[in-house]
Every structure is written in structure tokens, then in C-alpha cells.
Design a protein around this motif. Structure first.
Motif, mmCIF file in Angstrom:
data_model
loop_
_atom_site.group_PDB
_atom_site.id
_atom_site.type_symbol
_atom_site.label_atom_id
_atom_site.label_comp_id
_atom_site.label_asym_id
_atom_site.label_seq_id
_atom_site.Cartn_x
_atom_site.Cartn_y
_atom_site.Cartn_z
ATOM 1 N N LEU A 17 0.838 -1.200 0.000
ATOM 2 C CA LEU A 17 0.000 0.000 0.000
ATOM 3 C C LEU A 17 0.872 1.249 0.000
ATOM 4 C CD1 LEU A 17 -2.876 -0.821 2.542
ATOM 5 C CD2 LEU A 17 -2.849 -1.118 0.075
ATOM 6 N N SER A 18 2.110 1.089 -0.456
ATOM 7 C CA SER A 18 3.047 2.208 -0.432
ATOM 8 C C SER A 18 2.563 3.343 -1.329
ATOM 9 C CB SER A 18 4.430 1.735 -0.902
ATOM 10 O OG SER A 18 5.305 2.832 -1.033
ATOM 11 N N SER A 19 2.629 4.549 -0.781
ATOM 12 C CA SER A 19 2.274 5.742 -1.559
ATOM 13 C C SER A 19 3.517 6.454 -2.076
ATOM 14 C CB SER A 19 1.447 6.701 -0.685
ATOM 15 O OG SER A 19 2.179 7.072 0.481
ATOM 16 N N GLN A 20 4.696 5.830 -1.835
ATOM 17 C CA GLN A 20 5.963 6.439 -2.248
ATOM 18 C C GLN A 20 6.122 6.345 -3.766
ATOM 19 O OE1 GLN A 20 8.973 7.545 -0.738
ATOM 20 N NE2 GLN A 20 8.586 7.252 1.438
ATOM 21 N N PRO A 21 6.358 7.445 -4.461
ATOM 22 C CA PRO A 21 6.694 7.343 -5.892
ATOM 23 C C PRO A 21 8.105 6.771 -6.032
ATOM 24 C CG PRO A 21 6.900 9.614 -5.138
ATOM 25 C CD PRO A 21 6.340 8.846 -3.979
ATOM 26 N N TYR A 22 8.320 5.972 -7.063
ATOM 27 C CA TYR A 22 9.641 5.395 -7.280
ATOM 28 C C TYR A 22 10.521 6.417 -7.985
ATOM 29 C CZ TYR A 22 13.301 2.028 -8.405
ATOM 30 O OH TYR A 22 14.508 1.367 -8.505
ATOM 31 N N ALA A 23 11.622 6.774 -7.355
ATOM 32 C CA ALA A 23 12.457 7.892 -7.835
ATOM 33 C C ALA A 23 13.418 7.497 -8.955
ATOM 34 C CB ALA A 23 13.250 8.469 -6.656
ATOM 35 N N PHE A 24 13.468 6.199 -9.313
ATOM 36 C CA PHE A 24 14.494 5.754 -10.272
ATOM 37 C C PHE A 24 13.890 5.022 -11.473
ATOM 38 C CE2 PHE A 24 16.236 5.942 -6.005
ATOM 39 C CZ PHE A 24 17.347 6.757 -6.178
ATOM 40 N N SER A 25 12.631 5.303 -11.778
ATOM 41 C CA SER A 25 11.957 4.601 -12.866
ATOM 42 C C SER A 25 12.491 4.995 -14.243
ATOM 43 C CB SER A 25 10.447 4.871 -12.811
ATOM 44 O OG SER A 25 10.198 6.268 -12.833
ATOM 45 N N ASP A 26 13.275 6.101 -14.304
ATOM 46 C CA ASP A 26 13.803 6.528 -15.609
ATOM 47 C C ASP A 26 14.972 5.659 -16.084
ATOM 48 O OD1 ASP A 26 15.839 7.302 -13.906
ATOM 49 O OD2 ASP A 26 15.586 9.458 -14.225
ATOM 50 N N GLY A 27 15.471 4.777 -15.228
ATOM 51 C CA GLY A 27 16.539 3.862 -15.627
ATOM 52 C C GLY A 27 17.909 4.492 -15.715
ATOM 53 N N LYS A 28 18.065 5.743 -15.264
ATOM 54 C CA LYS A 28 19.356 6.422 -15.397
ATOM 55 C C LYS A 28 20.367 6.011 -14.325
ATOM 56 C CE LYS A 28 17.502 10.472 -17.794
ATOM 57 N NZ LYS A 28 17.322 11.945 -17.774
ATOM 58 N N LEU A 29 19.887 5.367 -13.260
ATOM 59 C CA LEU A 29 20.803 4.870 -12.238
ATOM 60 C C LEU A 29 20.989 3.373 -12.463
ATOM 61 C CD1 LEU A 29 22.456 5.424 -9.659
ATOM 62 C CD2 LEU A 29 20.410 4.859 -8.336
ATOM 63 N N GLU A 30 22.188 2.995 -12.889
ATOM 64 C CA GLU A 30 22.442 1.622 -13.326
ATOM 65 C C GLU A 30 22.219 0.600 -12.219
ATOM 66 O OE1 GLU A 30 26.091 -1.032 -15.232
ATOM 67 O OE2 GLU A 30 26.258 1.144 -15.107
ATOM 68 N N VAL A 31 22.538 0.962 -10.972
ATOM 69 C CA VAL A 31 22.439 -0.014 -9.889
ATOM 70 C C VAL A 31 21.015 -0.176 -9.371
ATOM 71 C CG1 VAL A 31 24.817 0.306 -9.131
ATOM 72 C CG2 VAL A 31 23.006 1.740 -8.152
ATOM 73 N N ALA A 32 20.079 0.635 -9.854
ATOM 74 C CA ALA A 32 18.702 0.573 -9.366
ATOM 75 C C ALA A 32 17.867 -0.365 -10.237
ATOM 76 C CB ALA A 32 18.079 1.967 -9.357
ATOM 77 N N PRO A 33 17.086 -1.262 -9.640
ATOM 78 C CA PRO A 33 16.160 -2.074 -10.432
ATOM 79 C C PRO A 33 15.079 -1.186 -11.045
ATOM 80 C CG PRO A 33 15.801 -2.418 -8.079
ATOM 81 C CD PRO A 33 17.025 -1.569 -8.202
ATOM 82 N N ARG A 34 14.546 -1.589 -12.179
ATOM 83 C CA ARG A 34 13.615 -0.732 -12.925
ATOM 84 C C ARG A 34 12.362 -0.379 -12.124
ATOM 85 N NH1 ARG A 34 13.662 2.587 -17.260
ATOM 86 N NH2 ARG A 34 14.965 1.089 -18.396
ATOM 87 N N ASN A 35 11.816 -1.343 -11.393
ATOM 88 C CA ASN A 35 10.542 -1.124 -10.700
ATOM 89 C C ASN A 35 10.661 -1.218 -9.184
ATOM 90 O OD1 ASN A 35 8.983 -0.904 -13.167
ATOM 91 N ND2 ASN A 35 9.297 -3.121 -13.390
ATOM 92 N N GLY A 36 11.814 -0.896 -8.661
ATOM 93 C CA GLY A 36 12.007 -1.082 -7.229
ATOM 94 C C GLY A 36 12.345 -2.536 -6.951
ATOM 95 N N GLY A 37 12.111 -2.993 -5.751
ATOM 96 C CA GLY A 37 12.458 -4.378 -5.427
ATOM 97 C C GLY A 37 13.927 -4.506 -5.087
ATOM 98 N N THR A 38 14.583 -5.525 -5.628
ATOM 99 C CA THR A 38 15.968 -5.831 -5.263
ATOM 100 C C THR A 38 16.795 -6.129 -6.498
ATOM 101 O OG1 THR A 38 15.297 -6.741 -3.125
ATOM 102 C CG2 THR A 38 17.443 -7.428 -3.946
ATOM 103 N N LYS A 39 18.065 -5.710 -6.450
ATOM 104 C CA LYS A 39 19.005 -6.031 -7.516
ATOM 105 C C LYS A 39 20.228 -6.696 -6.906
ATOM 106 C CE LYS A 39 21.309 -4.179 -11.600
ATOM 107 N NZ LYS A 39 21.364 -3.036 -12.541
ATOM 108 N N LEU A 40 20.691 -7.782 -7.542
ATOM 109 C CA LEU A 40 21.915 -8.459 -7.113
ATOM 110 C C LEU A 40 23.080 -7.927 -7.931
ATOM 111 C CD1 LEU A 40 23.445 -10.671 -5.543
ATOM 112 C CD2 LEU A 40 22.834 -12.262 -7.379
ATOM 113 N N VAL A 41 24.061 -7.336 -7.243
ATOM 114 C CA VAL A 41 25.282 -6.845 -7.889
ATOM 115 C C VAL A 41 26.407 -7.790 -7.497
ATOM 116 C CG1 VAL A 41 26.931 -4.956 -8.049
ATOM 117 C CG2 VAL A 41 24.488 -4.454 -7.871
ATOM 118 N N GLN A 42 27.014 -8.435 -8.494
ATOM 119 C CA GLN A 42 28.076 -9.405 -8.224
ATOM 120 C C GLN A 42 29.454 -8.752 -8.396
ATOM 121 O OE1 GLN A 42 27.357 -13.344 -9.965
ATOM 122 N NE2 GLN A 42 25.299 -12.646 -10.509
ATOM 123 N N TYR A 43 30.324 -9.017 -7.417
ATOM 124 C CA TYR A 43 31.667 -8.442 -7.412
ATOM 125 C C TYR A 43 32.623 -9.513 -6.914
ATOM 126 C CZ TYR A 43 35.459 -5.118 -6.462
ATOM 127 O OH TYR A 43 36.660 -4.448 -6.447
#
Length: 755
Positions: free
Chosen positions: A424-450
Motif C-alpha cells: 500500500l506504499s504511496s511512495q513514488p519510485y524515484a528511479f523509474s527513468d533507468g538512469k541509475l544503473e544499480v537501481a532495479p527498474r521497478n524497485g524491489g531488489t538487484k543483485l550486484v556481483q563483485y
């Protein structure tokens, strides 16, 4: 009853002994050795920031203690607690400590105070770093100010443990009178199916719960991440105060109590002086000026007022209050972090009790080894809330609407629960434009392997890379609240040092261990998993907490080997989903499912397919075939016994159990966890009619076989039952060859699981 009172007491005694011995060990350790291991720090007193609204005569005046540290010696972690010690002048410097232990050094103190680190930052001198500490006592503050001691040395050392808390619990379980707590402590072995009713956290639900309390003395509420546990508690307290009831709210931490006190629904009661709290610090008084401080040494129970106190204080009240149950209502927050004795103690304090927690998040921290807990079957005493949910048929509820998590994150978190968690989150997703590489497109979680070096908790290169990821986020959104979390303190220290090197102090970036942040909300979370003891970082409860803090998105930063790491089914499903592997629905996850390699096991195995014609004839004559399991099978598949139908007899060689016990020391961490799980399962299974233990008999061995071989000892158990056509379950080729040569049936684990 499941446990005798003596067993309750023995568990608490052992835990108290472990805590005491650990602290005694620190007291008896050379102070210089603790300094080298970053358990003691040398600092220079810079200044004390007096609160802006304070005066010299104001008894509540205080502020943050600002200390300077040499950068190359390491600095305390943010939110870490210490005893700050001011020593006699000639003992200030480590070169004068000689062979003094920490306890002996403390005998030279002139003043001390408990403090905790609240911020870190740079100085003009690149060789030093600054840290701010709150919680300083009025006595130590006055000593520093009156003697104008700017520039003096202050030593930070281990915080004293809460020994009185455990002694209070020992007194409670030792009380053989007919106490309300006793009715909880003396529970029966009967297990109930945990099937809570689904609710949300709005005002109507609070009213419904109060109506239930009119006919029930006890309620249990499970609150998954961000589902409004504190909001619901505040609503309950507000309604009860409106009815002029006396209310006690107890929690593990003062922070949880303060979060409750500051909720909007309690503002009018706070303003009216109807919210009281024990051990109010100056920092808390500044944050919440209308909070009424009360004495923790006596029970403060007043109709129409709420009392807030920690488990530490309420345990002391509970050991003496059982005859009167002073409060109308008791609400236990953070119940999932309560030992079972403390869970039961709440019944001594009030007529009506509400326990609120989440058995899928962090459990109480105990110092007893997992091996000791398994061997003595103490798990139910260590996990109070879990035991309450599994062994008591109280009216129970689960909150299912999260206001913190976006839909993708809520879907992933649902994997840890038996019901879907709705966003029920009312928070707008601030990274939906895809310009931040480490951010998943729709929120959620991203695995970064190093690529991380194996065995290193505090690899500087990996930690610097983590800081570079945070830097990318801050470049786009500098005001975002970011949490960088890890399992290990050594990792956190390195992350903090690397971050301060780059940014200095930033109040919107928290770097800490996962255990210290349950209940916290941030915008973005980076969960750092070092390439060592990975099973600990992937622990189900800890992983759930780490990945459910963020309103925007979560990054898991780990070595590529994390994909194949041994972990809980729900954690594996979470990681698979993040990398794009299809995962089962919540309903499918509720099925019994175990995986090994590419094999899937659901329910029981049909063992009749392994039987020879002679063995089937035995079964038809109402005799039970016998299955004997080798050590390696338990190491690879700890749940093996649960896959054998109860109509079959399982005989465990004593040598197998002995080998498993030894392997707890020799194996890597993931192997140790499997062994400990296997021993726990064996402990339970030995109470069932179809599972037994048998000693070896070397007289049955052919003369060519080595009598000292563990495999041959296990083989003799099968030979004991040769006339009953045993089946030996082993993946050891050598043992299979020997068994077949002696006309014994064998099957490997892989063959077993394929059927």
C-alpha cells in the motif's frame, strides 16, 4: 509439560554463565590486547556540545561527547555501545598499562559513563577522524566541564552486560507458586498449526482487537516488515487510555519505545502527561519533551496512563508482581526478540496481554552455542515468540499490508510468509527513468556481483566498491536515507572507514550490522555479503530483515558464488527471483520441498521401490525393513529421516552420531550448519517409535576388515540386522562395495532422491 522448571532454570543459568564468562574474559584480558583487537579504543576529548536550550544550572543539560581518533587505529561503529572511562593521569596512555588487564585498568578510573556512537566524521587533520557519542551521564559530563579537560584521553571499552535481567528471569521460572507466568512456562508438548487471521493496521482493526480482548486474555499478532506494528500499537494504547485503563508497553530497546511515544495517535496523551517512561535519557527528553520520566526501581501503574519500559526493567517488576498483576493491559513489542521466560513474564504484569512480533525476523541473541542448544533441546526456550505461536492456541492475527515496500519488494518478502504481503506504499519510485544503473527498474531488489576474496570479512577493495555504489546513488539523490548493512562487525568497520575516507560524516547514511536495525526504515538499502561464512549472511531471518528495510530498492552486493550457496528454501527462491529464475507462488512455497543438486523431493519417498523380492516378502509378513543411514548422507541432506515413512524402521549407528558431533568442528560453516540441523533432527526422531540408535559390534566383522575404521563400525550395525534384510543408505563407494560383498543392500543418496 514440555520442560520442567529445572530445565527452564538450567537454560537461563547456562546463558547467564556464558555471558558472565565472556565479560569476565574481557575483564581478565590484557588491555593492550583488547586495543589491538578494536575492543578498546583510545580517544582525545574534543568538546561536549551542550543542548541549545540548556543552561549551566539546568539539571537536564547534556549533549554529545565529541572524541577524536587516530585513523589508522580504527574507530567505533555507529550505534555501538561502550563504557567511556576517564583514567588517572599517569594511566591515560597505553605505554603505561604494562600487563594490566581491562578489569585492573578500570580500578584506576576517576569517572565513567555508558555511551554510544551516533555519528562519525572527518577532521582537518587527515590522520584523524571524529566521532560523536550520546548517553553520557550527568556526573561524567559535570566532571569534564568543571575541570576543563579538553584534550584529555578518554578510553572506550566493553559495555557491561545486563546480568540482572537474566537473574530476574531465573527468579521467575524458579517460582513454583501458582503464578500467571507459570501457566505459560508449563506448556504441553502438543503443537498447534500457526494459522493467523489476516488484518491491517487501521483504527477499525484496533477496535476489533480490543473487542476480542474483552473475551480473551491473550492475543498474538505477527507483523511482517513495514505492516504497521507500531502504528497499530499506538492505536491500541490510545483507545485503552481513552477508557482510563492502565497500560504497560515493554520492548527490548528504548528506541522501539520512543518510536511508539512519538506516534500521532498518542500526541494528545503525551501533551497531557499521560505517557511515562523509565530511564529517560537527555537525548530522549530533547526529542520528546513531554515524556514523563519515572523511576525504574518501582512499578508505576496509574489508571489512564501508559508506562513504557524495557524487558530489563519489566523482568524485575514481573518477579515480584505475580500476586496482583498490576496493569490492566500489557503489550509486548519486539516479542520475537524475547526469550521464552520473558514472554511468559508478561502474564505476571497484566490481566490482558498482547504479544506483537514476527517469528520470521531476528530471534533473541544467545551466547550458548547452537550445538548446546540442539543437544539440550533449548530452542523453544531461546525463541520465545516462536514457541508462543507454535504451542499455544491463542487468538492470532497477521498484518498483511505493507506501507513501506513497493509492489516488487512486497512480492519478494512474501516468500518468507504463508500469505501474500500487499503493498500500500504511496511512495513514488524515484528511479523509474533507468538512469541509475544499480537501481532495479521497478524497485524491489538487484543483485550486484563483485569478485571477492574467499575468507575475508573486511576486504578493502570490496568495501571501496560498495562505497562507489553508494556514491552513484548520492550523485542522483543526495538526500536519500541509505543503510549499508552486513552480518559481521569487521565488515561494518571496514565499510565505515572506506565511507568516511570518501565522504566524512553524512547523517543520511547508516552503516551497521543487520542485528542492530530491525524495525528501521530507509529509502535504499545495500546488503553487503562478504565471501566467507556465507551461510550466516543468508540466514533466513537475518536475510529477511536486511532485504525489507527500503522504501525504494535494495541492492545485494555479493560474490558470484552466492548464487550456488547453501541456504534456506525461501532465501534461495528470493535470489532466484532477483536474477530472473521463475519461483513458486506463495501457495506452492507452502508445500514441503527440499532440493539437492537438480533433484526435488516432495513429501515422503516410496521406499518399496528399493526393496528386493526377499525384502518385499518380509514386508508382506508384517515385518518392518530396516534402513541404516551413513554419516555423509546427513551432511549432504540433514532432513533425510523426514523422507522415510514411519512404517519403516530407521536404525542409527552410534558411530554416525559420534562422527557428526566431530564434524561440527572440522567442516566449513555451511557444512557445520547442515550437521547441526541433522543432529537436531536426529534428537527429535529418536523420540519416535520407528527410529533408534544401535552400538557397533566389531565381532561381526570379517577378519580382513579394520576394526578401527568408522565405516566398518557402521557396517557392523547393518550386519546385526542382516536377517531382516537391511538397506544401507550411503554415498560412500567404498562402504557400498563392502556392503554388497557381504550381501547387504545399498543405495546412494542421489539414487534415493531420484525416485
Amino acid at each position: 509439560m514440555y520442560y520442567t522448571r529445572e530445565q527452564h532454570k538450567r537454560f537461563l543459568d547456562k546463558e547467564l554463565t556464558a555471558i558472565s564468562e565472556t565479560y569476565l574474559g574481557l575483564l581478565n584480558t590484557k588491555a593492550t590486547a583488547l586495543l589491538v583487537n578494536n575492543e578498546v579504543y583510545i580517544s582525545q576529548y574534543v568538546k561536549l556540545d551542550i543542548a541549545k536550550n540548556a543552561t549551566e544550572s539546568d539539571n537536564t543539560r547534556s549533549g554529545q561527547l565529541m572524541l577524536r581518533f587516530k585513523k589508522d587505529k580504527g574507530i567505533p561503529r555507529k550505534n555501538e555501545y561502550f563504557t567511556a572511562v576517564l583514567l588517572e593521569q599517569n594511566m591515560c596512555l597505553p605505554k603505561n598499562w604494562g600487563n594490566l588487564s581491562w578489569g585492573q585498568l578500570r580500578s584506576h578510573q576517576v569517572e565513567f559513563s555508558e555511551v554510544h556512537c551516533v555519528w562519525q566524521g572527518k577532521t582537518d587533520d587527515k590522520g584523524f577522524l571524529l566521532c560523536g557519542f550520546s548517553g553520557i551521564s550527568l556526573d561524567m559530563m559535570a566532571y569534564l566541564v568543571e575541570n576543563k579537560l579538553e584534550g584529555c584521553v578518554i578510553v572506550l571499552g566493553p559495555k557491561e552486560p545486563p546480568l540482572d535481567y537474566y537473574q530476574n528471569l531465573i527468579d521467575i521460572v524458579s517460582n513454583k507458586a501458582d503464578t500467571p507466568a507459570g501457566k505459560i512456562l508449563d506448556f504441553d508438548e502438543k503443537k498447534f498449526s500457526w494459522n493467523p487471521l489476516e488484518i491491517n493496521s487501521n483504527q477499525d482493526q484496533a477496535m476489533m482487537l480490543l473487542k476480542e480482548l474483552s473475551s480473551n486474555d491473550s492475543l498474538v499478532i505477527q507483523g511482517p516488515p513495514g505492516t504497521g506494528k507500531t502504528f497499530l500499537m499506538a492505536e491500541l494504547v490510545s483507545q485503552l487510555l481513552n477508557q482510563n485503563k492502565s497500560v504497560l508497553v515493554t520492548a527490548l530497546t528504548n528506541r522501539a519505545l520512543m518510536e511508539l511515544a512519538e506516534k500521532d495517535s498518542l500526541k494528545e496523551y503525551l501533551a497531557a502527561g499521560r505517557i511515562m517512561k523509565t530511564n529517560v535519557s537527555v537525548d530522549e527528553k530533547r526529542e520528546c519533551g513531554e515524556l514523563v520520566p519515572i523511576d525504574s526501581k518501582k512499578i508505576n501503574c496509574i489508571s489512564g496512563k501508559a508506562t513504557l519500559t524495557t524487558f530489563y526493567n519489566s523482568s524485575g517488576w514481573a518477579k515480584n508482581a505475580y500476586m496482583e498483576q498490576p496493569f490492566d493491559y500489557v503489550i509486548m513489542d519486539e516479542a520475537s526478540q524475547s526469550l521464552f521466560a520473558m514472554t511468559a513474564a508478561c502474564k505476571n504484569l497484566g490481566n490482558k496481554v498482547v504479544w506483537i512480533g514476527d517469528q520470521n525476523q531476528m530471534r533473541p541473541i544467545v551466547l550458548l552455542s547452537e550445538e548446546s542448544i540442539i543437544r539440550n533441546d533449548y530452542s523453544k526456550l531461546a525463541d520465545g515468540f516462536g514457541t508462543l505461536c507454535d504451542y499455544f492456541d491463542f487468538k492470532s492475527y497477521i498484518l498483511t499490508e505493507t506501507h513501506r515496500l513497493l509492489p516488487d519488494a512486497a512480492r519478494l518478502t512474501s516468500l518468507f510468509y504463508n500469505v501474500p504481503i500487499k503493498s500500500l506504499s504511496s511512495q513514488p519510485y524515484a528511479f523509474s527513468d533507468g538512469k541509475l544503473e544499480v537501481a532495479p527498474r521497478n524497485g524491489g531488489t538487484k543483485l550486484v556481483q563483485y569478485d571477492m576474496p574467499k575468507g575475508e570479512k573486511a576486504d578493502r577493495s570490496s568495501c571501496k566498491y560498495a562505497v562507489s555504489v553508494i556514491s552513484q546513488i548520492l550523485d542522483k539523490q543526495p538526500q536519500m536515507k541509505i543503510a549499508v548493512l552486513s552480518k559481521f562487525r569487521a565488515t561494518v568497520r571496514m565499510l565505515q572507514n572506506c565511507f568516511i575516507d570518501e565522504f566524512g560524516n553524512k547523517n543520511n547514511v547508516l552503516i551497521d550490522t543487520v542485528e542492530r536495525v530491525q524495525g528501521m526504515t530507509c529509502d535504499i538499502c545495500l546488503y553487503f555479503i562478504p565471501n566467507t561464512m556465507m551461510g550466516m549472511s543468508l540466514d533466513r531471518s537475518l536475510f529477511n530483515v536486511a532485504t525489507s528495510r527500503a522504501t525504494q530498492f535494495t541492492i545485494i552486493l555479493a560474490d558470484k558464488s552466492v548464487i550456488n550457496a547453501n541456504c534456506d528454501t525461501a532465501v534461495r527462491a528470493y535470489l532466484n527471483s532477483v536474477v530472473g529464475v521463475e519461483v513458486p507462488s506463495v501457495q506452492q512455497e507452502m508445500e514441503t520441498e527440499k532440493k539437492i543438486g537438480n533433484l526435488v523431493v516432495k513429501g515422503k519417498i516410496d521406499l518399496s521401490q528399493f526393496e528386493t523380492p526377499k525384502q518385499k516378502a518380509v514386508m508382506s509378513a508384517d515385518k518392518k525393513n530396516i534402513y541404516i543411514i551413513d554419516t555423509n548422507v546427513f551432511v549432504d541432506y540433514p532432513d533425510i529421516i523426514s523422507k522415510i515413512d514411519a512404517k519403516y524402521q530407521v536404525v542409527l549407528s552410534a558411530k554416525v552420531i559420534d562422527e557428526l558431533d566431530k564434524l561440527k568442528i572440522k567442516l566449513d560453516d555451511e557444512g557445520k550448519r547442515n550437521v547441526e540441523k541433522a543432529l537436531k533432527n536426529i534428537n527429535r526422531a529418536l523420540d519416535t517409535p520407528n527410529v533408534s540408535m544401535e552400538l557397533s559390534d566389531i565381532s561381526l566383522l570379517p577378519s580382513d576388515f579394520n576394526a578401527k575404521s568408522p565405516d566398518n563400525n557402521i557396517l557392523t550395525v547393518a550386519l546385526k540386522f542382516k536377517e531382516e534384510n537391511p538397506i544401507l543408505l550411503t554415498s560412500d563407494n567404498g562402504l557400498q562395495v563392502k556392503a554388497k560383498g557381504l550381501k547387504l543392500s545399498t543405495i546412494s543418496l542421489r539414487e534415493f532422491l531420484k525416485r
